[in-house]
Write a protein that holds these residues in place. Structure first.
Motif, PDB file in Angstrom:
ATOM      1  N   ALA A 128       0.834  -1.199   0.000  1.00  0.00           N
ATOM      2  CA  ALA A 128       0.000   0.000   0.000  1.00  0.00           C
ATOM      3  C   ALA A 128       0.867   1.245   0.000  1.00  0.00           C
ATOM      4  O   ALA A 128       0.525   2.256  -0.623  1.00  0.00           O
ATOM      5  N   HIS A 129       2.019   1.201   0.674  1.00  0.00           N
ATOM      6  CA  HIS A 129       2.856   2.402   0.716  1.00  0.00           C
ATOM      7  C   HIS A 129       3.575   2.643  -0.608  1.00  0.00           C
ATOM      8  O   HIS A 129       4.073   3.746  -0.847  1.00  0.00           O
ATOM      9  N   VAL A 130       3.633   1.636  -1.478  1.00  0.00           N
ATOM     10  CA  VAL A 130       4.193   1.841  -2.823  1.00  0.00           C
ATOM     11  C   VAL A 130       3.216   2.646  -3.679  1.00  0.00           C
ATOM     12  O   VAL A 130       3.603   3.583  -4.377  1.00  0.00           O
ATOM     13  N   VAL A 131       1.934   2.304  -3.610  1.00  0.00           N
ATOM     14  CA  VAL A 131       0.950   3.025  -4.419  1.00  0.00           C
ATOM     15  C   VAL A 131       0.622   4.381  -3.800  1.00  0.00           C
ATOM     16  O   VAL A 131       0.285   5.332  -4.521  1.00  0.00           O
TER      17      VAL A 131
ATOM     18  N   GLY B  40       6.118   3.616   4.371  1.00  0.00           N
ATOM     19  CA  GLY B  40       5.197   2.879   5.212  1.00  0.00           C
ATOM     20  C   GLY B  40       3.888   3.617   5.427  1.00  0.00           C
ATOM     21  O   GLY B  40       3.725   4.776   5.072  1.00  0.00           O
ATOM     22  N   THR B  41       2.957   2.899   6.036  1.00  0.00           N
ATOM     23  CA  THR B  41       1.622   3.432   6.251  1.00  0.00           C
ATOM     24  C   THR B  41       1.363   3.761   7.714  1.00  0.00           C
ATOM     25  O   THR B  41       0.289   4.240   8.053  1.00  0.00           O
ATOM     26  N   GLY B  42       2.331   3.464   8.584  1.00  0.00           N
ATOM     27  CA  GLY B  42       2.117   3.633  10.009  1.00  0.00           C
ATOM     28  C   GLY B  42       1.376   2.462  10.620  1.00  0.00           C
ATOM     29  O   GLY B  42       1.037   2.486  11.796  1.00  0.00           O
ATOM     30  N   ALA B  43       1.143   1.415   9.824  1.00  0.00           N
ATOM     31  CA  ALA B  43       0.389   0.259  10.287  1.00  0.00           C
ATOM     32  C   ALA B  43       1.234  -0.637  11.179  1.00  0.00           C
ATOM     33  O   ALA B  43       2.466  -0.681  11.064  1.00  0.00           O
ATOM     34  N   THR B  44       0.574  -1.356  12.062  1.00  0.00           N
ATOM     35  CA  THR B  44       1.210  -2.422  12.828  1.00  0.00           C
ATOM     36  C   THR B  44       0.785  -3.742  12.196  1.00  0.00           C
ATOM     37  O   THR B  44      -0.404  -4.056  12.134  1.00  0.00           O
ATOM     38  N   ILE B  45       1.777  -4.496  11.708  1.00  0.00           N
ATOM     39  CA  ILE B  45       1.492  -5.690  10.906  1.00  0.00           C
ATOM     40  C   ILE B  45       1.980  -6.930  11.638  1.00  0.00           C
ATOM     41  O   ILE B  45       3.152  -7.007  12.016  1.00  0.00           O
TER      42      ILE B  45
ATOM     43  N   GLU C  32       8.943 -20.471  -5.161  1.00  0.00           N
ATOM     44  CA  GLU C  32       7.662 -19.958  -4.676  1.00  0.00           C
ATOM     45  C   GLU C  32       7.873 -18.698  -3.841  1.00  0.00           C
ATOM     46  O   GLU C  32       8.855 -18.591  -3.096  1.00  0.00           O
ATOM     47  N   VAL C  33       6.937 -17.777  -3.954  1.00  0.00           N
ATOM     48  CA  VAL C  33       6.974 -16.549  -3.160  1.00  0.00           C
ATOM     49  C   VAL C  33       6.488 -16.868  -1.749  1.00  0.00           C
ATOM     50  O   VAL C  33       5.371 -17.361  -1.568  1.00  0.00           O
ATOM     51  N   ILE C  34       7.332 -16.594  -0.760  1.00  0.00           N
ATOM     52  CA  ILE C  34       6.919 -16.834   0.629  1.00  0.00           C
ATOM     53  C   ILE C  34       6.520 -15.542   1.326  1.00  0.00           C
ATOM     54  O   ILE C  34       5.967 -15.576   2.426  1.00  0.00           O
ATOM     55  N   GLY C  35       6.791 -14.393   0.684  1.00  0.00           N
ATOM     56  CA  GLY C  35       6.420 -13.131   1.296  1.00  0.00           C
ATOM     57  C   GLY C  35       6.659 -11.944   0.382  1.00  0.00           C
ATOM     58  O   GLY C  35       7.343 -12.059  -0.636  1.00  0.00           O
ATOM     59  N   ILE C  36       6.062 -10.814   0.743  1.00  0.00           N
ATOM     60  CA  ILE C  36       6.244  -9.552   0.026  1.00  0.00           C
ATOM     61  C   ILE C  36       7.078  -8.627   0.915  1.00  0.00           C
ATOM     62  O   ILE C  36       6.606  -8.179   1.966  1.00  0.00           O
ATOM     63  N   PRO C  37       8.342  -8.343   0.538  1.00  0.00           N
ATOM     64  CA  PRO C  37       9.163  -7.444   1.351  1.00  0.00           C
ATOM     65  C   PRO C  37       8.479  -6.097   1.535  1.00  0.00           C
ATOM     66  O   PRO C  37       7.971  -5.513   0.575  1.00  0.00           O
ATOM     67  N   THR C  38       8.480  -5.620   2.777  1.00  0.00           N
ATOM     68  CA  THR C  38       7.767  -4.375   3.035  1.00  0.00           C
ATOM     69  C   THR C  38       8.587  -3.322   3.753  1.00  0.00           C
ATOM     70  O   THR C  38       8.357  -2.130   3.578  1.00  0.00           O
TER      71      THR C  38
END
Length: 366
Positions: A101-104, A198-203, A228-234
């Protein structure tokens, strides 16, 4: 930044590995000292010299890396807005791409560059879900040879697993870094300022990795050697002693199972209908005590028919404890709620007009 909990540790093995282990065993069995002790001739059948065994194991691991890059990198794209760029992963052959979300940000239209080359392609926003820092965009005219990535079951991810991070760090398109899974089940709060992104979110439930994560890697792919993709780097951790400088070797990725759950809802409904995350249904702000230290969160507004409203909380109450966890800041409230699921009952302690009270709230969905 960290806090213990019975079910998690909280914060702000592949086929190739098996090949390495086998190579080490072979090297040990064919060492000079073993040969001398047994009296076996140096030209005995099936005997492998240590250097050759190590070389073969290294070649196998290198081949596994290269195979993963060939298979997955074509699914990783560069996303450009008017002010920034990041990465994304092709989710399906319809042109849906998952990213952060912080990319867009606030953008609704994008230019997408494929790893396979060619002119940038136009894309539009389907929906963004900042609470988990995920978004889905869609190519306006997806090419016929679009290659979707395969997403793993992230519940099977284990510490020590070899991983590759693929993306566009610092605008260097189609870059790959390697590392391991350093930890799982991390809960991290993102920055919400421009410098930190970032979005300020707690993930919750993030995968921690030693693979380098730099600006521009966000939204890309953290990949295992099963392709296989195991995650999206954030995000990458920051070292307080370095100001906003990244702490080397500490990056975080949103687990693939959460990515699939959120992305599938956005694609089907145009929004997230069930986040799987608990909510109290309040708007809050931090408050400080007489010593000017954080002392709780004041309820500014209560959502109609939300968990707090049904439990009797109202504007002006100051929440000080949730489920046995002390609440001193807005972030600590968000972190406490990540331990629960929608529908669970939780004890909420608060003060009203100077008196301490407690109620039981049935949590709703974020």
């Amino acid at each position: 930044m960290s806090r213990s909990h019975p079910s998690r540790t909280r914060l702000l093995l592949s086929g190739a590995a098996g090949v390495c282990a086998a190579a080490l065993l072979a090297a040990g069995c064919s060492s000079d000292s073993d040969s001398g002790a047994s009296g076996a001739p140096t030209d005995a059948p099936n005997q492998v010299a240590p250097a050759a065994a190590a070389s073969n194991g290294g070649d196998a691991l290198q081949s596994a890396y290269q195979d993963t890059v060939r298979n997955v990198l074509p699914s990783v794209v560069q996303i450009t807005t008017k002010s920034d760029l990041g990465s994304g992963v092709v989710y399906d052959d319809k042109g849906d791409i998952v990213t952060n979300a912080h990319v867009v940000g606030n953008a609704t239209t994008f230019q997408v560059s494929l790893a396979t080359g060619g002119s940038p392609l136009a894309a539009r926003l389907i929906s963004s879900f900042p609470a988990n820092d995920l978004a889905v965009i869609r190519l306006t005219s997806p090419p016929g040879d679009l290659k979707p990535a395969k997403f793993a079951d992230s519940s099977k991810v284990s510490v020590g697993q070899i991983v590759l991070a693929m993306g566009n760090p610092l605008g260097l398109s189609s870059s790959v870094t390697q590392g391991i899974v350093s930890a799982t089940d991390r809960t991290v709060s993102e920055s919400s300022d421009e410098s930190g992104g970032g979005t300020g979110a707690t993930i919750p439930d993030l995968v921690q990795t030693s693979a380098a994560i730099n600006p521009g890697n966000s939204g890309g792919a953290l990949v295992d050697l099963d392709n296989e993709v195991i995650g999206i780097p954030t995000l990458a951790a920051t070292d307080p002693q370095l100001g906003s400088g990244a702490a080397p070797g500490i990056g975080f990725a949103i687990p693939s199972s959460a990515v699939k759950r959120i992305a599938d809802q956005i694609i089907k409904h145009g929004k997230v209908t069930d986040s799987g995350r608990a909510a109290l249904g309040v708007t809050v702000r931090g408050v400080v005590g007489q010593n000017f230290q954080p002392a709780g969160v004041a309820v500014v507004a209560v959502a109609k028919n939300g968990a707090a409203a049904k439990a009797g909380l109202r504007a002006g109450d100051v929440i000080t404890e949730v489920g046995g966890d002390p609440i001193t800041t807005v972030q600590s409230l968000t972190e406490a709620l990540t331990d629960f699921k929608p529908g669970q009952k939780v004890k909420v302690t608060f003060t009203r007009n100077g008196a301490t009270r407690s109620v039981e709230a049935t949590l709703g969905s974020l």
